[in-house]
Design a protein around this motif. Structure first.
Motif, short mmCIF file in Angstrom:
data_model
loop_
_atom_site.label_atom_id
_atom_site.label_comp_id
_atom_site.label_asym_id
_atom_site.label_seq_id
_atom_site.Cartn_x
_atom_site.Cartn_y
_atom_site.Cartn_z
N TRP A 199 0.79 -1.15 -0.15
CA TRP A 199 0.08 -0.02 0.13
C TRP A 199 0.95 1.04 0.00
O TRP A 199 0.67 2.48 -0.64
CB TRP A 199 -0.89 0.07 1.51
CG TRP A 199 -2.05 1.06 1.17
CD1 TRP A 199 -2.28 1.73 2.32
CD2 TRP A 199 -3.14 1.02 0.15
NE1 TRP A 199 -3.42 2.91 1.71
CE2 TRP A 199 -3.81 2.36 0.52
CE3 TRP A 199 -3.30 0.65 -1.27
CZ2 TRP A 199 -4.82 2.59 -0.27
CZ3 TRP A 199 -4.26 1.24 -1.99
CH2 TRP A 199 -4.92 1.99 -1.37
N LEU A 200 2.18 1.27 0.72
CA LEU A 200 3.13 2.46 0.59
C LEU A 200 3.38 2.73 -0.84
O LEU A 200 3.41 3.75 -1.21
CB LEU A 200 4.26 1.98 1.69
CG LEU A 200 5.32 3.10 1.55
CD1 LEU A 200 4.64 4.47 2.18
CD2 LEU A 200 6.38 2.72 2.47
N ILE A 201 3.78 1.54 -1.33
CA ILE A 201 4.27 1.55 -2.87
C ILE A 201 3.10 2.21 -3.65
O ILE A 201 3.34 3.15 -4.82
CB ILE A 201 4.94 0.22 -3.36
CG1 ILE A 201 6.24 -0.14 -2.61
CG2 ILE A 201 5.27 0.45 -4.86
CD1 ILE A 201 6.49 -1.40 -2.73
N ALA A 202 2.05 1.56 -3.69
CA ALA A 202 0.71 2.11 -4.38
C ALA A 202 0.53 3.43 -4.27
O ALA A 202 0.34 4.27 -5.20
CB ALA A 202 -0.35 1.33 -4.17
N GLN A 203 0.43 4.06 -2.93
CA GLN A 203 0.12 5.37 -2.72
C GLN A 203 1.19 6.18 -3.17
O GLN A 203 0.89 7.26 -3.76
CB GLN A 203 0.24 5.63 -1.23
CG GLN A 203 -1.19 4.96 -0.67
CD GLN A 203 -2.29 5.77 -1.23
OE1 GLN A 203 -2.40 6.93 -1.09
NE2 GLN A 203 -3.37 5.05 -1.42
N GLY A 204 2.66 5.91 -3.34
CA GLY A 204 3.70 6.72 -3.74
C GLY A 204 3.47 6.95 -5.11
O GLY A 204 3.45 7.82 -5.89
N ILE A 230 -2.36 1.68 8.57
CA ILE A 230 -2.43 1.63 7.12
C ILE A 230 -2.65 2.92 6.58
O ILE A 230 -2.55 3.24 5.22
CB ILE A 230 -3.59 0.60 6.71
CG1 ILE A 230 -3.41 0.13 5.45
CG2 ILE A 230 -4.88 1.13 6.90
CD1 ILE A 230 -2.09 -0.72 5.07
N HIS A 231 -3.08 3.82 7.38
CA HIS A 231 -3.31 5.43 6.75
C HIS A 231 -1.45 6.04 6.84
O HIS A 231 -1.88 7.02 5.94
CB HIS A 231 -4.16 6.16 7.64
CG HIS A 231 -5.36 5.85 7.70
ND1 HIS A 231 -6.00 4.59 8.20
CD2 HIS A 231 -6.65 6.29 6.97
CE1 HIS A 231 -7.25 4.30 7.84
NE2 HIS A 231 -7.96 5.38 7.35
N PHE A 232 -0.58 5.63 7.31
CA PHE A 232 0.51 6.10 7.33
C PHE A 232 0.88 6.39 5.84
O PHE A 232 1.68 7.55 5.50
CB PHE A 232 1.55 5.59 8.18
CG PHE A 232 1.27 5.75 9.47
CD1 PHE A 232 0.41 6.80 10.27
CD2 PHE A 232 1.77 4.77 10.64
CE1 PHE A 232 0.15 6.65 11.59
CE2 PHE A 232 1.65 4.84 11.75
CZ PHE A 232 0.78 6.01 12.43
N PRO A 233 0.87 5.26 5.03
CA PRO A 233 1.24 5.53 3.52
C PRO A 233 0.60 6.72 3.00
O PRO A 233 1.26 7.40 2.01
CB PRO A 233 1.02 4.11 2.95
CG PRO A 233 1.08 3.32 3.86
CD PRO A 233 0.42 3.95 5.25
N ILE A 234 -0.65 6.85 3.08
CA ILE A 234 -1.21 8.11 2.42
C ILE A 234 -0.68 9.46 3.31
O ILE A 234 -0.57 10.54 2.49
CB ILE A 234 -2.97 8.32 2.98
CG1 ILE A 234 -3.62 6.74 2.28
CG2 ILE A 234 -3.64 9.36 2.39
CD1 ILE A 234 -4.68 6.43 2.92
N TYR A 235 -0.36 9.55 4.29
CA TYR A 235 0.27 10.83 5.13
C TYR A 235 1.65 10.93 4.28
O TYR A 235 2.06 12.20 3.99
CB TYR A 235 0.28 10.56 6.44
CG TYR A 235 -0.93 10.19 7.38
CD1 TYR A 235 -2.30 10.32 6.58
CD2 TYR A 235 -0.91 9.75 8.47
CE1 TYR A 235 -3.20 10.10 7.47
CE2 TYR A 235 -1.81 9.28 9.21
CZ TYR A 235 -3.09 9.45 8.56
OH TYR A 235 -4.16 9.31 9.71
N PHE A 236 2.36 9.91 4.22
CA PHE A 236 3.83 9.83 3.50
C PHE A 236 3.46 10.38 2.13
O PHE A 236 4.33 11.50 1.70
CB PHE A 236 4.45 8.65 3.54
CG PHE A 236 5.10 8.25 4.65
CD1 PHE A 236 5.94 9.04 5.46
CD2 PHE A 236 4.72 6.88 5.31
CE1 PHE A 236 6.40 8.43 6.51
CE2 PHE A 236 5.44 6.55 6.47
CZ PHE A 236 6.00 7.36 7.20
#
Length: 220
Positions: free
Chosen positions: A21-26, A163-169
């Motif tokens: 999810w982190l990669i996807a959000q980036g 799981i919301h942290f990737p969005i914040y990043f």
């Protein structure tokens, strides 16, 4: 016969999910800033979330059959306990007061379908439906079979927050932005977990989640 999944396996799956999810959000953030806007941006967000979250949720539920607090066949039913109705009333009063406090009148965003206005469908529908399916439908459901009610609800709320942290990043939130979001999302995760426990039904937490996100998006 499914092999029993230990807590370590579940947490490992969550960690892999978090990285995906982190990669996807980036990539989403980079792509959308350069290539898309408005409704296209919104629909891409919904599609990516559906393609990542829903198959994983179904896979986890299938792999942990017999280990869940509530059978996957009973996740969606017609049980709406009094706790749901009281929580719904409190949400409506609080959100209405927040709108009035911020805008001093009735307010609705003028650009719900544009990039400037945000992502209408991904916020108002996809977030509540998909996140509740994964976090209350699987994680909270699995943890309730392993821990006491309080511990299970706290752990799933922490996972939900993380799981919301990737969005914040990806969005480059300030320290203040992180603090405000954590102060909102973490308590909501606790409330949604508690409502799921009280109702033994995914609909109440899903409805509350959608109402909260929709109200904040449109009116606050």
């Amino acid at each position: 016969m499914h092999k029993q999944w230990s807590l370590k396996i579940v947490y490992l799956n969550y960690a892999i999910f978090w990285v995906i999810w982190l990669i996807a959000q980036g990539y989403l953030t980079l792509f959308q800033r350069q290539m898309t806007a408005g409704m296209t941006n919104d629909l891409i967000n919904v599609a990516v979330k559906v393609l990542i979250w829903v198959p994983l949720g179904l896979f986890w539920l299938n792999k942990t059959q017999g280990q869940l607090w509530l059978s996957k066949k009973k996740l969606y039913n017609r049980h709406f306990p009094v706790q749901f109705w009281w929580t719904l009333a409190i949400f409506i009063v609080y959100l209405g007061f927040s709108m009035w406090f911020r805008h001093h009148s009735f307010y609705i965003t003028a650009m719900p379908f544009t990039k400037e206005g945000g992502n209408f469908f991904s916020v108002t529908l996809a977030a509540g439906l998909i996140e509740e399916f994964v976090f209350r439908g699987f994680f909270c459901n699995y943890l309730l079979a392993k821990f006491d009610m309080t511990s299970a609800i706290i752990i799933q709320a922490l996972l939900f927050q993380a799981i919301h942290f990737p969005i914040y990043f990806a969005e480059g939130l300030s320290l203040m932005g992180w603090g405000v979001n954590v102060a909102t999302v973490l308590p909501l995760g606790l409330i949604f977990g508690w409502i799921f426990y009280q109702s033994k039904n995914l609909w109440p937490s899903t409805i509350l989640h959608c109402i909260w996100d929709t109200s904040v998006f449109l009116f606050i």
